[in-house]
Design a protein around this motif. Structure first.
Motif, PDB file in Angstrom:
ATOM      1  N   CYS A  31       0.862  -1.181   0.000  1.00 47.29           N
ATOM      2  CA  CYS A  31       0.000   0.000   0.000  1.00 47.29           C
ATOM      3  C   CYS A  31       0.894   1.226   0.000  1.00 47.29           C
ATOM      4  CB  CYS A  31      -0.924  -0.002   1.209  1.00 47.29           C
ATOM      5  SG  CYS A  31      -2.048   1.413   1.249  1.00 47.29           S
ATOM      6  N   LYS A  32       0.933   1.909  -1.089  1.00 51.60           N
ATOM      7  CA  LYS A  32       1.779   3.079  -1.217  1.00 51.60           C
ATOM      8  C   LYS A  32       0.969   4.330  -0.888  1.00 51.60           C
ATOM      9  CE  LYS A  32       4.970   5.418  -4.352  1.00 51.60           C
ATOM     10  NZ  LYS A  32       5.518   5.473  -5.713  1.00 51.60           N
ATOM     11  N   ILE A  33       1.445   5.075   0.107  1.00 53.01           N
ATOM     12  CA  ILE A  33       0.774   6.305   0.515  1.00 53.01           C
ATOM     13  C   ILE A  33       1.410   7.463  -0.244  1.00 53.01           C
ATOM     14  CG2 ILE A  33       0.253   7.842   2.446  1.00 53.01           C
ATOM     15  CD1 ILE A  33       0.427   5.435   4.281  1.00 53.01           C
ATOM     16  N   ILE A  34       0.590   8.130  -1.030  1.00 50.96           N
ATOM     17  CA  ILE A  34       1.079   9.233  -1.847  1.00 50.96           C
ATOM     18  C   ILE A  34       0.620  10.539  -1.213  1.00 50.96           C
ATOM     19  CG2 ILE A  34       1.029  10.315  -4.119  1.00 50.96           C
ATOM     20  CD1 ILE A  34       0.465   7.561  -5.293  1.00 50.96           C
ATOM     21  N   LYS A  35       1.564  11.318  -0.711  1.00 48.73           N
ATOM     22  CA  LYS A  35       1.266  12.644  -0.187  1.00 48.73           C
ATOM     23  C   LYS A  35       1.961  13.649  -1.093  1.00 48.73           C
ATOM     24  CE  LYS A  35       0.439  11.473   4.622  1.00 48.73           C
ATOM     25  NZ  LYS A  35       0.787  11.753   6.022  1.00 48.73           N
ATOM     26  N   ASN A  36       1.264  14.014  -2.146  1.00 49.54           N
ATOM     27  CA  ASN A  36       1.846  14.899  -3.151  1.00 49.54           C
ATOM     28  C   ASN A  36       1.361  16.332  -2.938  1.00 49.54           C
ATOM     29  OD1 ASN A  36      -0.771  14.621  -3.902  1.00 49.54           O
ATOM     30  ND2 ASN A  36      -0.345  13.365  -5.706  1.00 49.54           N
ATOM     31  N   LYS A  37       1.578  17.162  -3.912  1.00 45.18           N
ATOM     32  CA  LYS A  37       1.207  18.563  -3.827  1.00 45.18           C
ATOM     33  C   LYS A  37      -0.304  18.730  -3.699  1.00 45.18           C
ATOM     34  CE  LYS A  37       1.785  22.963  -6.230  1.00 45.18           C
ATOM     35  NZ  LYS A  37       2.311  23.643  -7.427  1.00 45.18           N
ATOM     36  N   ALA A  38      -1.062  17.881  -4.372  1.00 46.46           N
ATOM     37  CA  ALA A  38      -2.520  17.974  -4.291  1.00 46.46           C
ATOM     38  C   ALA A  38      -3.017  17.671  -2.876  1.00 46.46           C
ATOM     39  CB  ALA A  38      -3.157  17.001  -5.281  1.00 46.46           C
ATOM     40  N   TYR A  39      -2.351  16.725  -2.200  1.00 45.13           N
ATOM     41  CA  TYR A  39      -2.740  16.383  -0.831  1.00 45.13           C
ATOM     42  C   TYR A  39      -2.480  17.558   0.111  1.00 45.13           C
ATOM     43  CZ  TYR A  39      -2.280  14.386   3.843  1.00 45.13           C
ATOM     44  OH  TYR A  39      -2.387  14.155   5.176  1.00 45.13           O
ATOM     45  N   PHE A  40      -1.290  18.121   0.038  1.00 51.15           N
ATOM     46  CA  PHE A  40      -0.939  19.186   0.974  1.00 51.15           C
ATOM     47  C   PHE A  40      -1.670  20.478   0.662  1.00 51.15           C
ATOM     48  CE2 PHE A  40       2.796  16.403   1.490  1.00 51.15           C
ATOM     49  CZ  PHE A  40       2.761  16.277   2.869  1.00 51.15           C
ATOM     50  N   SER A  41      -2.058  20.712  -0.569  1.00 48.43           N
ATOM     51  CA  SER A  41      -2.799  21.927  -0.901  1.00 48.43           C
ATOM     52  C   SER A  41      -4.214  21.875  -0.364  1.00 48.43           C
ATOM     53  CB  SER A  41      -2.835  22.122  -2.420  1.00 48.43           C
ATOM     54  OG  SER A  41      -3.561  21.064  -3.025  1.00 48.43           O
ATOM     55  N   ARG A  42      -4.736  20.687  -0.088  1.00 48.98           N
ATOM     56  CA  ARG A  42      -6.090  20.527   0.451  1.00 48.98           C
ATOM     57  C   ARG A  42      -6.102  20.208   1.949  1.00 48.98           C
ATOM     58  NH1 ARG A  42      -5.889  19.205  -4.689  1.00 48.98           N
ATOM     59  NH2 ARG A  42      -7.687  19.541  -6.041  1.00 48.98           N
ATOM     60  N   TYR A  43      -4.937  20.120   2.559  1.00 46.10           N
ATOM     61  CA  TYR A  43      -4.860  19.768   3.976  1.00 46.10           C
ATOM     62  C   TYR A  43      -5.363  20.927   4.834  1.00 46.10           C
ATOM     63  CZ  TYR A  43      -3.030  18.159   8.434  1.00 46.10           C
ATOM     64  OH  TYR A  43      -2.910  17.749   9.734  1.00 46.10           O
ATOM     65  N   GLN A  44      -6.259  20.617   5.756  1.00 45.57           N
ATOM     66  CA  GLN A  44      -6.814  21.625   6.644  1.00 45.57           C
ATOM     67  C   GLN A  44      -6.318  21.379   8.072  1.00 45.57           C
ATOM     68  OE1 GLN A  44     -11.053  21.894   6.613  1.00 45.57           O
ATOM     69  NE2 GLN A  44     -11.107  23.720   7.904  1.00 45.57           N
ATOM     70  N   VAL A  45      -5.675  22.362   8.641  1.00 39.98           N
ATOM     71  CA  VAL A  45      -5.128  22.227   9.989  1.00 39.98           C
ATOM     72  C   VAL A  45      -6.271  22.220  11.001  1.00 39.98           C
ATOM     73  CG1 VAL A  45      -3.581  23.253  11.699  1.00 39.98           C
ATOM     74  CG2 VAL A  45      -3.028  23.393   9.280  1.00 39.98           C
ATOM     75  N   LYS A  46      -6.215  21.315  11.965  1.00 43.32           N
ATOM     76  CA  LYS A  46      -7.255  21.220  12.975  1.00 43.32           C
ATOM     77  C   LYS A  46      -7.116  22.348  13.980  1.00 43.32           C
ATOM     78  CE  LYS A  46      -7.587  16.193  12.591  1.00 43.32           C
ATOM     79  NZ  LYS A  46      -8.839  16.235  11.840  1.00 43.32           N
ATOM     80  N   TYR A  47      -8.169  22.528  14.775  1.00 48.49           N
ATOM     81  CA  TYR A  47      -8.143  23.579  15.791  1.00 48.49           C
ATOM     82  C   TYR A  47      -6.984  23.345  16.766  1.00 48.49           C
ATOM     83  CZ  TYR A  47     -12.854  24.868  14.294  1.00 48.49           C
ATOM     84  OH  TYR A  47     -13.922  25.273  13.567  1.00 48.49           O
ATOM     85  N   ARG A  48      -6.507  24.429  17.354  1.00 51.19           N
ATOM     86  CA  ARG A  48      -5.339  24.339  18.228  1.00 51.19           C
ATOM     87  C   ARG A  48      -5.602  23.413  19.415  1.00 51.19           C
ATOM     88  NH1 ARG A  48      -4.303  26.681  22.912  1.00 51.19           N
ATOM     89  NH2 ARG A  48      -6.066  28.081  22.663  1.00 51.19           N
ATOM     90  N   ARG A  49      -6.753  23.544  20.062  1.00 54.55           N
ATOM     91  CA  ARG A  49      -7.023  22.713  21.235  1.00 54.55           C
ATOM     92  C   ARG A  49      -7.271  21.255  20.841  1.00 54.55           C
ATOM     93  NH1 ARG A  49      -7.808  25.033  26.114  1.00 54.55           N
ATOM     94  NH2 ARG A  49      -9.083  23.277  26.780  1.00 54.55           N
ATOM     95  N   ARG A  50      -7.625  21.005  19.577  1.00 49.80           N
ATOM     96  CA  ARG A  50      -7.719  19.618  19.113  1.00 49.80           C
ATOM     97  C   ARG A  50      -6.321  19.056  18.892  1.00 49.80           C
ATOM     98  NH1 ARG A  50      -6.900  15.465  18.510  1.00 49.80           N
ATOM     99  NH2 ARG A  50      -7.878  13.784  17.325  1.00 49.80           N
ATOM    100  N   ARG A  51      -5.431  19.874  18.350  1.00 50.94           N
ATOM    101  CA  ARG A  51      -4.053  19.435  18.149  1.00 50.94           C
ATOM    102  C   ARG A  51      -3.368  19.161  19.480  1.00 50.94           C
ATOM    103  NH1 ARG A  51      -3.802  24.093  14.812  1.00 50.94           N
ATOM    104  NH2 ARG A  51      -2.180  24.958  16.187  1.00 50.94           N
ATOM    105  N   GLU A  52      -3.720  19.939  20.505  1.00 50.02           N
ATOM    106  CA  GLU A  52      -3.137  19.732  21.829  1.00 50.02           C
ATOM    107  C   GLU A  52      -3.828  18.619  22.605  1.00 50.02           C
ATOM    108  OE1 GLU A  52      -3.495  23.532  23.617  1.00 50.02           O
ATOM    109  OE2 GLU A  52      -1.856  24.439  22.472  1.00 50.02           O
ATOM    110  N   GLY A  53      -4.925  18.093  22.065  1.00 47.28           N
ATOM    111  CA  GLY A  53      -5.646  17.020  22.737  1.00 47.28           C
ATOM    112  C   GLY A  53      -6.385  17.494  23.981  1.00 47.28           C
ATOM    113  N   LYS A  54      -6.920  18.703  23.952  1.00 48.59           N
ATOM    114  CA  LYS A  54      -7.593  19.271  25.122  1.00 48.59           C
ATOM    115  C   LYS A  54      -9.100  19.363  24.978  1.00 48.59           C
ATOM    116  CE  LYS A  54      -3.708  22.126  26.665  1.00 48.59           C
ATOM    117  NZ  LYS A  54      -3.263  23.513  26.943  1.00 48.59           N
ATOM    118  N   THR A  55      -9.623  19.399  23.774  1.00 44.02           N
ATOM    119  CA  THR A  55     -11.051  19.628  23.559  1.00 44.02           C
ATOM    120  C   THR A  55     -11.606  18.608  22.580  1.00 44.02           C
ATOM    121  OG1 THR A  55     -10.816  22.000  23.981  1.00 44.02           O
ATOM    122  CG2 THR A  55     -12.785  21.293  22.809  1.00 44.02           C
TER     123      THR A  55
END
Length: 325
Positions: A31-55
């Protein structure tokens, strides 16, 4: 390479649609995981407190979203959080700018009511929930109309609007917010919820998460919950440890030993604390701390001219000590 390994094992060419049964289960998965330019251009960063595992935003959204036909009426939450040494109970509601704290109570306030040890156990969580409920109702003028359960016996009772009263204010309703805590049966967050419910606040809940509920028999025993509310489980463990391991008892219950508190006195302490909380739930402002004065005073930073003058003074003193011929 997969076809070559199959041909080598079976000694000849094998058609891809005629692979022997059972062979695919033994074949490695590629299973080859392709993270190309199209993937990163559509990547949405999660909320800060979700990234910190608080909310947990899925749970938060359900608790704060209000119906449009209720005209921006606040939706109140009973926020319960535990730290290593404290219990935090807050009545909150949300606005676009952020959450607003309407009322708060902490377990480090309990020594004022006579509870000086075990400020994070089940009984302390119940007392903190009772304190925030009585404080909040006193703040909004409903303390006399909804007194709750004055003598807790462990029964499952919800605060309701009296049927025989007309033009009577409805009970103050809050939703329990446990954050990321595990909602297991007997968890301390539900002790704070039970304390707030017995304090006169309407907290919708069932007894299935309280101490004393048996999930196998689907039965709730109020006597077990009453024992935990008044610290009976702590008293039982104190007696057991004192007889079996006095050294561990002296270490684990050192504060109880220091204050000369025996196991049979714990229930009276919590009962007296509940009465004291109902009598005076108001918050006492904290006393300002004394200004810290360091033992060694910190030297003030000198300017450039002061440094030059200081060096010149030292050189002049050294020159004066040199004998002149």
């Amino acid at each position: 390479c997969i076809r070559d390994s199959i041909n080598a094992e079976y000694g000849g060419l094998v058609h891809p649609h005629r692979i022997p049964p059972g062979l695919l289960t033994r074949m490695p998965t590629f299973c080859k995981i392709i993270k190309n330019k199209a993937y990163f251009s559509r990547y949405q960063v999660k909320y800060r407190r979700r990234r910190e595992g608080k909310t947990d935003y899925a749970a938060r959204r359900k608790m704060i979203v209000q119906d449009k036909n209720k005209y921006n009426a606040p939706k109140y939450r009973l926020v319960v959080r535990f730290t290593n040494k404290d219990i935090i109970c807050q009545i909150m509601y949300s606005k676009i700018a952020g959450d607003v704290c309407m009322c708060a109570a902490y377990s480090h306030e309990l020594p004022r009511y006579g509870i000086k040890q075990g400020l994070t156990n089940y009984a302390a969580a119940y007392a903190t929930g009772l304190l925030v409920a009585r404080r909040c109702l006193s703040q909004i003028g409903l303390a006399d109309k909804y007194v709750g359960v004055e003598k807790p016996n462990g029964e499952h009772v919800l605060t309701k609007l009296p049927e025989d009263e007309e033009d009577y204010p409805r009970p103050f309703k809050v939703l329990l917010d446990v954050g990321l805590a595990r909602t297991t049966t007997g968890a301390r967050v539900f002790a704070a919820m039970k304390g707030a419910s017995d304090g006169g606040i309407f907290v919708p809940h069932k007894p299935s998460r309280l101490v004393g509920y048996d999930s196998e028999k689907n039965k709730f025993d109020p006597a077990v919950l009453r024992k935990y509310i008044f610290g009976g489980h702590v008293a039982a463990y104190m007696q057991l440890l004192k007889t079996k391991n006095p050294e561990k008892y002296a270490k684990q219950f050192s504060q109880y030993v220091k204050d000369n508190i025996q196991a049979d006195q714990i229930e009276k302490i919590y009962a007296a604390a509940h009465e004291a909380i109902r009598k005076d739930p108001k918050r006492v402002p904290a006393q300002p701390r004394e200004k810290y004065v360091p033992k060694v005073p910190k030297l003030k930073k000198l300017t450039y001219r002061q440094k030059k003058a200081r060096v010149f003074k030292k050189l002049s003193a050294m020159a004066a000590q040199v004998p002149q011929d």
